[in-house]
Design a protein around this motif. Structure first.
Motif, PDB file in Angstrom:
ATOM      1  N   SER A 216       0.814  -1.222   0.000  1.00 14.76           N
ATOM      2  CA  SER A 216       0.000   0.000   0.000  1.00 14.76           C
ATOM      3  C   SER A 216       0.844   1.268   0.000  1.00 14.76           C
ATOM      4  N   PRO A 217       0.697   2.118  -1.016  1.00 16.18           N
ATOM      5  CA  PRO A 217       1.402   3.397  -1.010  1.00 16.18           C
ATOM      6  C   PRO A 217       0.843   4.349   0.038  1.00 16.18           C
ATOM      7  N   TYR A 218      -0.435   4.198   0.367  1.00 17.70           N
ATOM      8  CA  TYR A 218      -1.058   5.043   1.380  1.00 17.70           C
ATOM      9  C   TYR A 218      -0.450   4.736   2.749  1.00 17.70           C
ATOM     10  N   ALA A 219      -0.319   3.440   3.065  1.00 17.77           N
ATOM     11  CA  ALA A 219       0.310   3.056   4.326  1.00 17.77           C
ATOM     12  C   ALA A 219       1.792   3.418   4.325  1.00 17.77           C
TER      13      ALA A 219
ATOM     14  N   GLN B 148       1.696  -3.469  12.337  1.00 12.79           N
ATOM     15  CA  GLN B 148       0.837  -4.651  12.216  1.00 12.79           C
ATOM     16  C   GLN B 148       0.449  -4.799  10.753  1.00 12.79           C
ATOM     17  N   THR B 149       1.001  -5.804  10.093  1.00 10.24           N
ATOM     18  CA  THR B 149       0.786  -5.995   8.661  1.00 10.24           C
ATOM     19  C   THR B 149      -0.391  -6.937   8.437  1.00 10.24           C
ATOM     20  N   GLU B 150      -1.320  -6.522   7.578  1.00  5.95           N
ATOM     21  CA  GLU B 150      -2.501  -7.323   7.287  1.00  5.95           C
ATOM     22  C   GLU B 150      -2.809  -7.280   5.793  1.00  5.95           C
ATOM     23  N   VAL B 151      -3.641  -8.216   5.361  1.00  2.00           N
ATOM     24  CA  VAL B 151      -4.267  -8.141   4.041  1.00  2.00           C
ATOM     25  C   VAL B 151      -5.668  -7.580   4.287  1.00  2.00           C
ATOM     26  N   PRO B 152      -5.913  -6.319   3.941  1.00  2.00           N
ATOM     27  CA  PRO B 152      -7.168  -5.680   4.349  1.00  2.00           C
ATOM     28  C   PRO B 152      -8.413  -6.293   3.733  1.00  2.00           C
ATOM     29  N   TRP B 153      -8.239  -7.102   2.696  1.00  2.00           N
ATOM     30  CA  TRP B 153      -9.393  -7.696   2.017  1.00  2.00           C
ATOM     31  C   TRP B 153      -9.845  -8.995   2.673  1.00  2.00           C
ATOM     32  N   HIS B 154      -9.049  -9.527   3.581  1.00  2.00           N
ATOM     33  CA  HIS B 154      -9.394 -10.795   4.220  1.00  2.00           C
ATOM     34  C   HIS B 154     -10.320 -10.577   5.406  1.00  2.00           C
ATOM     35  N   GLY B 155     -11.131 -11.573   5.692  1.00  2.00           N
ATOM     36  CA  GLY B 155     -12.096 -11.469   6.772  1.00  2.00           C
ATOM     37  C   GLY B 155     -11.469 -11.386   8.149  1.00  2.00           C
ATOM     38  N   THR B 156     -10.187 -11.734   8.256  1.00  2.00           N
ATOM     39  CA  THR B 156      -9.510 -11.718   9.549  1.00  2.00           C
ATOM     40  C   THR B 156      -8.934 -10.353   9.912  1.00  2.00           C
ATOM     41  N   THR B 157      -9.031  -9.374   9.023  1.00  2.00           N
ATOM     42  CA  THR B 157      -8.423  -8.072   9.290  1.00  2.00           C
ATOM     43  C   THR B 157      -9.049  -7.396  10.506  1.00  2.00           C
ATOM     44  N   ALA B 158      -8.192  -6.720  11.276  1.00  2.00           N
ATOM     45  CA  ALA B 158      -8.670  -5.973  12.440  1.00  2.00           C
ATOM     46  C   ALA B 158      -9.143  -4.573  12.071  1.00  2.00           C
ATOM     47  N   THR B 159      -9.037  -4.221  10.804  1.00  2.00           N
ATOM     48  CA  THR B 159      -9.326  -2.852  10.377  1.00  2.00           C
ATOM     49  C   THR B 159     -10.703  -2.347  10.808  1.00  2.00           C
ATOM     50  N   PRO B 160     -11.799  -3.126  10.651  1.00  2.00           N
ATOM     51  CA  PRO B 160     -13.119  -2.593  11.018  1.00  2.00           C
ATOM     52  C   PRO B 160     -13.233  -2.189  12.480  1.00  2.00           C
TER      53      PRO B 160
ATOM     54  N   LEU C   8       3.986   1.987  -8.653  1.00  2.00           N
ATOM     55  CA  LEU C   8       3.752   1.626 -10.052  1.00  2.00           C
ATOM     56  C   LEU C   8       4.530   0.374 -10.436  1.00  2.00           C
ATOM     57  N   SER C   9       5.716   0.201  -9.880  1.00  2.00           N
ATOM     58  CA  SER C   9       6.519  -0.974 -10.186  1.00  2.00           C
ATOM     59  C   SER C   9       5.918  -2.244  -9.589  1.00  2.00           C
ATOM     60  N   VAL C  10       5.090  -2.090  -8.552  1.00  2.00           N
ATOM     61  CA  VAL C  10       4.476  -3.242  -7.892  1.00  2.00           C
ATOM     62  C   VAL C  10       3.178  -3.652  -8.587  1.00  2.00           C
ATOM     63  N   ARG C  11       2.331  -2.683  -8.921  1.00  2.00           N
ATOM     64  CA  ARG C  11       0.992  -2.997  -9.418  1.00  2.00           C
ATOM     65  C   ARG C  11       0.765  -2.647 -10.895  1.00  2.00           C
ATOM     66  N   PHE C  12       1.710  -1.973 -11.535  1.00  2.00           N
ATOM     67  CA  PHE C  12       1.517  -1.568 -12.932  1.00  2.00           C
ATOM     68  C   PHE C  12       2.864  -1.646 -13.644  1.00  2.00           C
ATOM     69  N   ALA C  13       3.518  -2.807 -13.520  1.00  2.00           N
ATOM     70  CA  ALA C  13       4.900  -2.960 -13.980  1.00  2.00           C
ATOM     71  C   ALA C  13       5.042  -2.824 -15.487  1.00  2.00           C
TER      72      ALA C  13
ATOM     73  N   VAL D 270       6.024  -4.522  -1.232  1.00  2.00           N
ATOM     74  CA  VAL D 270       6.032  -5.846  -1.862  1.00  2.00           C
ATOM     75  C   VAL D 270       4.593  -6.323  -1.990  1.00  2.00           C
ATOM     76  N   PRO D 271       4.292  -7.117  -3.029  1.00  2.00           N
ATOM     77  CA  PRO D 271       2.915  -7.597  -3.209  1.00  2.00           C
ATOM     78  C   PRO D 271       2.488  -8.518  -2.065  1.00  2.00           C
ATOM     79  N   GLN D 272       1.186  -8.588  -1.867  1.00  2.00           N
ATOM     80  CA  GLN D 272       0.601  -9.540  -0.928  1.00  2.00           C
ATOM     81  C   GLN D 272      -0.259 -10.525  -1.696  1.00  2.00           C
ATOM     82  N   ASN D 273      -0.424 -11.711  -1.138  1.00  2.00           N
ATOM     83  CA  ASN D 273      -1.245 -12.734  -1.760  1.00  2.00           C
ATOM     84  C   ASN D 273      -2.676 -12.619  -1.224  1.00  2.00           C
ATOM     85  N   ILE D 274      -3.604 -12.230  -2.091  1.00  2.00           N
ATOM     86  CA  ILE D 274      -5.010 -12.107  -1.717  1.00  2.00           C
ATOM     87  C   ILE D 274      -5.681 -13.436  -2.022  1.00  2.00           C
TER      88      ILE D 274
END
Length: 208
Positions: free
Chosen positions: A10-13, A30-42, A164-169, A199-203
Motif C-alpha cells: 500500500s502506497p497510502y500506508a 501490524q501488517t494485514e491483508v485488508p481484504w481478508h475477513g480476519t483483518t482488524a481494520t473494522p 507503479l513498479s508493484v501494481r503496474f509494472a 512488496v505484493p501480498q497474496n489475496i
C-alpha cells in the motif's frame, strides 16, 4: 506507543510509515491483508480501509491524508510541510496528484481480477495514471519538490512511483519520465524509504 495497521504494497500506508520514521516516532507495525475477513481494520476504521494509526487508548486515526495532517499537528517536528502558504498549497497539490494516480492503479488492479474486465474502464484508468505522471513530471527538478527540503510532496510522489513498479509494472514510466526516475532513485536511498519498500501480498479471498 502507536500501532500502525498496514499492508505491504500500500502506497497510502507507506506514506504514513515514512512520516513516522522521518519524525522519529516509535510505532508497532501490524501488517494485514485488508481484504481478508480476519483483518482488524473494522475495529478501528468504520470505512474498513488501511492504513489505520491506533493510539494508546485504542482510538483509530484513519485515511492516510488525515493521518499525515494529524501527525503534523501532534508531532510538528521535524516539519514535513513547507513554510509558506503558497508552498503548502503546492505540496498538497502534489499529494492530490499522487493519490489520484494510486487510486487509478488500484482500480486497474481489481478490474483485472474480474472474469470479463472492461477495456473501456481500464483505458480510462490508464489515462488517469499517464496524466498524473505528466503533471508530476512538470514539477520535478534536481532537488526536493517543494521548498528546498524533504517533505510531504516528496513522500507522496516517491511512494506512488515505487508503487507503479508493484501494481503496474508494464507501464515503463522511467523511460517516459527520466527526471522522475532519477528523483525516485534519490528518494529510495533515504533510510525511511529503504525501510518501507513495498512488496505484493497474496489475496486469497474473493473480493470482486
Amino acid at each position: 506507543m502507536y500501532k500502525l495497521i498496514s499492508a505491504t504494497p500500500s502506497p497510502y500506508a507507506r506514506k504514513v510509515r515514512i512520516a513516522l520514521l522521518e519524525k522519529g516516532i516509535p510505532f508497532e507495525l501490524q501488517t494485514e491483508v485488508p481484504w481478508h475477513g480476519t483483518t482488524a481494520t473494522p475495529a478501528y476504521n468504520p470505512l474498513e480501509k488501511l492504513p489505520v494509526l491506533v493510539l494508546p487508548d485504542g482510538t483509530g486515526v484513519y485515511e492516510s491524508r488525515f493521518i499525515l495532517e494529524w501527525l503534523e499537528v501532534k508531532h510538528p517536528e521535524p516539519r514535513l510541510l513547507p513554510d509558506t502558504p503558497e508552498e503548502i498549497l503546492a505540496a498538497r497539490q502534489i499529494e492530490v496528484i499522487a493519490d489520484g494516480i494510486c487510486d487509478a492503479v488500484v482500480l486497474l488492479f481489481f478490474e483485472r481480477m474480474r472474469a470479463a474486465p472492461s477495456a473501456e474502464w481500464m483505458a480510462r484508468q490508464r489515462r488517469k495514471v499517464e496524466g498524473g505522471m505528466r503533471a508530476l513530471a512538470e514539477r520535478v527538478g534536481e532537488g526536493f519538490l517543494v521548498g528546498g527540503r524533504f517533505g510531504l510532496a516528496d513522500i507522496a510522489a516517491g511512494t506512488v512511483l515505487r508503487y507503479l513498479s508493484v501494481r503496474f509494472a508494464e507501464y515503463d514510466w522511467p523511460a517516459a519520465h527520466p527526471a522522475l526516475a532519477a528523483m525516485s532513485a534519490r528518494l529510495e536511498l533515504r533510510p525511511s524509504f529503504a525501510a518501507t519498500v513495498p512488496v505484493p501480498q497474496n489475496i486469497t479471498e474473493k473480493i470482486v
